[in-house]
Design an enzyme around this catalytic site. Structure first.
Site, PDB file in Angstrom:
ATOM      1  N   HIS A 142       0.857  -1.186   0.000  1.00 38.98           N
ATOM      2  CA  HIS A 142       0.000   0.000   0.000  1.00 38.98           C
ATOM      3  C   HIS A 142       0.897   1.242   0.000  1.00 38.98           C
ATOM      4  CE1 HIS A 142      -4.190   1.589   1.223  1.00 38.98           C
ATOM      5  NE2 HIS A 142      -3.480   2.594   0.714  1.00 38.98           N
ATOM      6  N   LEU A 143       0.960   1.864  -1.147  1.00 36.41           N
ATOM      7  CA  LEU A 143       1.787   3.053  -1.348  1.00 36.41           C
ATOM      8  C   LEU A 143       1.529   4.102  -0.268  1.00 36.41           C
ATOM      9  CD1 LEU A 143       3.430   4.747  -3.685  1.00 36.41           C
ATOM     10  CD2 LEU A 143       1.201   5.768  -3.999  1.00 36.41           C
ATOM     11  N   HIS A 144       2.576   4.754   0.182  1.00 38.05           N
ATOM     12  CA  HIS A 144       2.451   5.871   1.118  1.00 38.05           C
ATOM     13  C   HIS A 144       3.695   6.750   0.995  1.00 38.05           C
ATOM     14  CE1 HIS A 144       4.273   2.431   3.193  1.00 38.05           C
ATOM     15  NE2 HIS A 144       4.952   3.297   3.931  1.00 38.05           N
ATOM     16  N   GLN A 145       3.477   8.042   1.088  1.00 35.68           N
ATOM     17  CA  GLN A 145       4.581   9.002   0.998  1.00 35.68           C
ATOM     18  C   GLN A 145       4.837   9.619   2.365  1.00 35.68           C
ATOM     19  OE1 GLN A 145       6.013  11.456  -2.309  1.00 35.68           O
ATOM     20  NE2 GLN A 145       4.709  13.025  -1.429  1.00 35.68           N
TER      21      GLN A 145
END
Length: 196
Positions: A142-145
């Site tokens: 799950h992409l996160h910045q």
């Protein structure tokens, strides 16, 4: 090799090509289950970034919600005010995002920087994302910045010599301050997603 009085620390000799003698190892055997995959998310049903949006903001440490992304405090922050901007969709790669998600992720990152500067007086930021577990992503699916605030001297004697990170504020208090300063916070009514 000797075990420390707490049973978990072991001095490391500098004679063996290791770090300086002031460094010690902190043994955390309970983490091995996680490293081996136990407790790691296996899909949307147990992904923290998929579960957090259904929680009340205070419980999930959500600072702000957008149409396609949300800003949340990191539960294990590098520095006080360490935020993550996360798409609601469970996608692993930056190239999986839609144009609308990319635009809102960028706008939320800019807003996060402005809000954290306003509330904490941060001097700079480390902004970025780790793509894939080999690149260091703890939750690779799950992409996160990350938006990590930095201050001159924040790497001082405590982490360098004392090997201790000092966070001057509990997460709930940080979340309250950042959420209140987020533009539009006063005008946004609690949604069904917050559980309020």
């Amino acid at each position: 090799m000797t075990v420390g009085p707490d049973g978990f620390t072991v001095p490391v000799s500098a004679d063996d090509g290791g770090p300086a003698a002031v460094f010690e190892h902190l043994w955390t055997p309970y983490r091995m289950a996680y490293i081996r995959g136990s407790g790691k998310p296996t899909g949307e049903h147990d992904c923290p970034f998929c579960l957090i949006p259904a929680m009340p903001d205070e419980q999930g440490l959500v600072v702000a919600r957008g149409a396609t992304v949300f800003a949340v405090l990191n539960l294990y922050p590098y520095n006080a005010g360490h935020l993550m901007v996360v798409p609601y969709r469970h996608v692993p790669d930056y190239t999986d995002l839609t144009e609308a998600e990319v635009a809102e992720l960028g706008a939320f990152t800019q807003t996060a920087m402005r809000v954290v500067r306003q509330v904490t007086g941060a001097h700079g930021f480390n902004i970025g994302m780790n793509q894939g577990s080999v690149a260091g992503a703890g939750i690779a699916d799950h992409l996160h910045q990350h938006a990590v605030p930095r201050w001159g001297g924040d790497t001082n004697f405590m982490p360098v010599i004392g090997l201790t990170r000092v966070l001057p504020q509990v997460l709930a208090e940080t979340r309250t301050l950042l959420a209140a300063a987020w533009p539009g916070a006063a005008s946004s009514a609690p949604s069904a997603q917050t559980g309020d």
